[in-house]
Design a protein around this motif. Sequence first.
Motif, short mmCIF file in Angstrom:
data_model
loop_
_atom_site.label_atom_id
_atom_site.label_comp_id
_atom_site.label_asym_id
_atom_site.label_seq_id
_atom_site.Cartn_x
_atom_site.Cartn_y
_atom_site.Cartn_z
N LYS A 82 10.57 12.91 -12.69
CA LYS A 82 11.00 11.51 -12.85
C LYS A 82 9.87 10.58 -12.50
O LYS A 82 9.26 10.69 -11.44
N LYS A 83 9.59 9.66 -13.40
CA LYS A 83 8.61 8.61 -13.15
C LYS A 83 9.43 7.36 -12.89
O LYS A 83 10.05 6.80 -13.81
N PRO A 84 9.51 6.91 -11.63
CA PRO A 84 10.39 5.77 -11.32
C PRO A 84 9.87 4.47 -11.93
O PRO A 84 8.67 4.26 -12.06
N THR A 85 10.80 3.62 -12.34
CA THR A 85 10.45 2.29 -12.85
C THR A 85 10.04 1.40 -11.66
O THR A 85 10.25 1.76 -10.50
N ARG A 86 9.51 0.26 -11.98
CA ARG A 86 9.15 -0.71 -10.95
C ARG A 86 10.37 -1.05 -10.07
O ARG A 86 10.28 -1.07 -8.84
N GLU A 87 11.49 -1.24 -10.71
CA GLU A 87 12.72 -1.58 -9.99
C GLU A 87 13.15 -0.44 -9.07
O GLU A 87 13.58 -0.67 -7.92
N CYS A 89 11.18 1.74 -7.75
CA CYS A 89 10.23 1.79 -6.64
C CYS A 89 10.64 0.79 -5.55
O CYS A 89 10.52 1.07 -4.35
N GLU A 90 11.14 -0.37 -5.96
CA GLU A 90 11.63 -1.35 -4.99
C GLU A 90 12.83 -0.80 -4.23
O GLU A 90 12.96 -0.99 -3.02
N GLN A 91 13.72 -0.13 -4.97
CA GLN A 91 14.88 0.49 -4.32
C GLN A 91 14.45 1.56 -3.32
O GLN A 91 15.03 1.70 -2.24
N ALA A 92 13.44 2.32 -3.70
CA ALA A 92 12.94 3.38 -2.81
C ALA A 92 12.40 2.77 -1.53
O ALA A 92 12.65 3.28 -0.42
N THR A 115 3.27 8.20 -8.59
CA THR A 115 4.45 7.60 -7.94
C THR A 115 4.10 7.10 -6.54
O THR A 115 4.45 5.98 -6.16
N ALA A 116 3.38 7.94 -5.77
CA ALA A 116 2.97 7.53 -4.42
C ALA A 116 2.07 6.29 -4.48
O ALA A 116 2.19 5.38 -3.66
N HIS A 117 1.21 6.27 -5.49
CA HIS A 117 0.28 5.16 -5.68
C HIS A 117 1.04 3.85 -5.94
O HIS A 117 0.76 2.82 -5.31
N LEU A 119 4.25 3.20 -5.27
CA LEU A 119 5.01 2.87 -4.06
C LEU A 119 4.11 2.21 -3.03
O LEU A 119 4.50 1.24 -2.35
N ASN A 120 2.90 2.71 -2.92
CA ASN A 120 1.95 2.18 -1.93
C ASN A 120 1.57 0.74 -2.25
O ASN A 120 1.55 -0.12 -1.36
N GLU A 121 1.29 0.48 -3.51
CA GLU A 121 0.89 -0.89 -3.89
C GLU A 121 2.01 -1.88 -3.59
O GLU A 121 1.77 -3.00 -3.13
N LEU A 122 3.24 -1.42 -3.84
CA LEU A 122 4.41 -2.26 -3.59
C LEU A 122 4.58 -2.52 -2.09
O LEU A 122 4.86 -3.65 -1.66
N ALA A 123 4.41 -1.46 -1.29
CA ALA A 123 4.56 -1.59 0.16
C ALA A 123 3.52 -2.55 0.73
O ALA A 123 3.82 -3.39 1.59
N VAL A 124 2.29 -2.42 0.21
CA VAL A 124 1.22 -3.31 0.65
C VAL A 124 1.56 -4.75 0.30
O VAL A 124 1.45 -5.67 1.12
N ALA A 125 2.04 -4.95 -0.92
CA ALA A 125 2.41 -6.30 -1.39
C ALA A 125 3.52 -6.90 -0.53
O ALA A 125 3.53 -8.10 -0.24
N GLU A 126 4.44 -6.05 -0.09
CA GLU A 126 5.56 -6.54 0.72
C GLU A 126 5.22 -6.56 2.21
O GLU A 126 6.05 -6.98 3.02
N GLY A 127 4.06 -6.02 2.55
CA GLY A 127 3.67 -6.00 3.96
C GLY A 127 4.47 -5.03 4.80
O GLY A 127 4.60 -5.20 6.01
N TYR A 128 5.04 -4.00 4.16
CA TYR A 128 5.78 -2.99 4.92
C TYR A 128 4.83 -1.84 5.26
O TYR A 128 4.24 -1.22 4.37
#
Lengths: 399, 399
Positions: A82-87, A89-92, A115-117, A119-128
């Motif tokens: 499974k290649k998760p969508t952007r949405e 990834c936010e849920q994850a 996928t890890a990549h 997720l990582n970019e999203l986490a960085v963007a959200e500051g988590y």
Amino acid sequence: MQPPRGNALIGQSGGPTCVINQSLVGIVQAARASQSITNVYGALHGIKGVLEGKLIDLGRESEEALEAVARTPCAALRSVRKKPTREECEQALARFKQHDIRYFFYVGGNDSAETAHVLNELAVAEGYDVRLFHVPKTIDNDLRVNDHCPGYGSAARFVAMAMMGDNLDNRSLPGIKIDVVMGRHAGWLTAASVLARVHPDDGPHLVYVPEKVFDLEKFVADVERVYKQHGRCLIALSEGVHGADGKTLVEAKEKDSHGNVQLSGSGALGDLLAGEIKQRLGAKLRVRADTFGYLQRSFPGVISPVDAKEARAVGRMAVKLATGTKHAHGSVALVRAQAGPYRVTFEHTELRNVAKETRPMEAGLLKGDNDIDPCFLEYVRPLVGELPRPARLSDFALG
Amino acid sequence: MQPPRGNALIGQSGGPTCVINQSLVGIVQAARASQSITNVYGALHGIKGVLEGKLIDLGRESEEALEAVARTPCAALRSVRKKPTREECEQALARFKQHDIRYFFYVGGNDSAETAHVLNELAVAEGYDVRLFHVPKTIDNDLRVNDHCPGYGSAARFVAMAMMGDNLDNRSLPGIKIDVVMGRHAGWLTAASVLARVHPDDGPHLVYVPEKVFDLEKFVADVERVYKQHGRCLIALSEGVHGADGKTLVEAKEKDSHGNVQLSGSGALGDLLAGEIKQRLGAKLRVRADTFGYLQRSFPGVISPVDAKEARAVGRMAVKLATGTKHAHGSVALVRAQAGPYRVTFEHTELRNVAKETRPMEAGLLKGDNDIDPCFLEYVRPLVGELPRPARLSDFALG
């Protein structure tokens, strides 16, 4: 750069291997020993389990149970394609926050690294603050940066032994035999079939990999030549071989098919080629095809000791890197430090370095368009471990 | 009835097994030790080698070389699928006379026993004193009189391990998976797949053997039911399953085909059934098929220790019987002397008792039309040796 303190989550993804649970157990053991990690959880069916909240507590497993799981082939956490969508990834990420997940380890191939990549970019963007690490795994051996990949050695061992046995079978009852080996984009696993050669006339006599364009006319001529020479012909062929147009043979035949053509879990390619040979060289020829299939990635008991050891080590190293002060994310790459005696090191590499793209065999490892260069043997031998050595009678003439 | 004095000749026939060379070496060792046997020869490709005069001297092989050959799968003398005509049998007998062959050992299945039987009748009619013995061998396990056949234990071990791995693969990435196992007339080898069951939900979930009529409608309904229950379905199926008319599925589909339909060395049956399931239950289902193929009879390293030992023993016993005073011809039958602890004896039986006909599984070993009775496990376990034990995580819920 201090590591965060919180829980760790592990997922397994993509096609199974015989040693993927070694990596799982390596991560669990190192995570339990870490000061930064509180609880160790597992996601069932990889990112799907993260999204659906199907998490289990790996902290309650006994050491004995973990060691038994480590010796068992295929994903104990179950796997997913499974290649998760952007949405998604936010849920994850929301799930990570809910369970205070500060470490995520994803054992898989280049898609899992991707996928890890993301997720990582999203986490960085959200500051988590969560440390995202990919742990390499693939029988295809096609992750970039890596000298070789955990899982490959055991699958290569299976292919070498299967071909060794089939060569003996073909010598007992001669004919033309096609063996289809896994590998859509790269020929690493098919190339391992040459380990079956012990005597000068042993097969595989012809080896076809996706790195070279496959020409059906040339193939039939090759088979005819070898058959005339040896009275038999054993062929190793990657499931991903394709014509100049990039289309696999089954695709080219089934012009009306839509979507991805299924390569594994079908005997179609082998049967197609066996049919072509019979049609062109004679219907009375004994032509057979076997597709090694899922046994290549799941057969218990045929496990390379080096592969098992390295798969455990990359898991432990991923935790070491993730809980260190240098890297907030990344993957572990296997680097060959020394050819002889064989020695590897485990190094940090960026997620983007292993994500998406695959690594074909280098041109120097190939020989013409239907064989593997002998230098490949030096590369592959330490990875598969010692192989059985088939013996022959001397065929002494009557005195 | 004094044994004659002269040379011995050995041939191997039919499909290879992983331990057929144990029998060869057992014969050579016992023949060398016998007072009645002068030289020990081998015929290349069985009866074909006898007819063409392709004989080799086995007396010059070292003990060390023989032991290495014994550990190697597939016929070291090479094999053949040939039923000699009456005229060819006469030619074979002439060759025996030419080389003073007074002992002939033919390692093979029921067809080989039949060849030995015909040769024997001819020798008796001509008054030529030669002792003709059949040495049992078949992965199909379908020789009459025998409790089980040398070669079966190792092939059953391979099937059990392959199914064990594939069950783990199917649990990792769920779907419907069909595994086609060798066996044209009997389901013994397919039945061994149930050894893969360790946990209650382990596959194979459905097992189809040629002893029961195969109904495609019922099959699809079975698969649908199991898939709804487990979210996956693993199927073991003999290549020889057939409808009420006795036709195999591939035959029934290919109505224009002529002659024998090739069952082994093709993925056609698995692909046909996978296609039927998709067509009837939904094209989006993940349906895969693997055909275990020739690996079942040739894979090195997956050899049952009991099978190897017994294969050696039947070879030695054949020489003992042939050089004795009681029997001028015959075969060696494996009889289970005791179920627990497992113990076998090797006994003389007439050639006609094992020739021609095959032995299907007894009704009591089958369970309904899609499973194997648990009592089969007691029968098969001692034959395959100890198997790896797959482990699972406990799936502890988050605390």
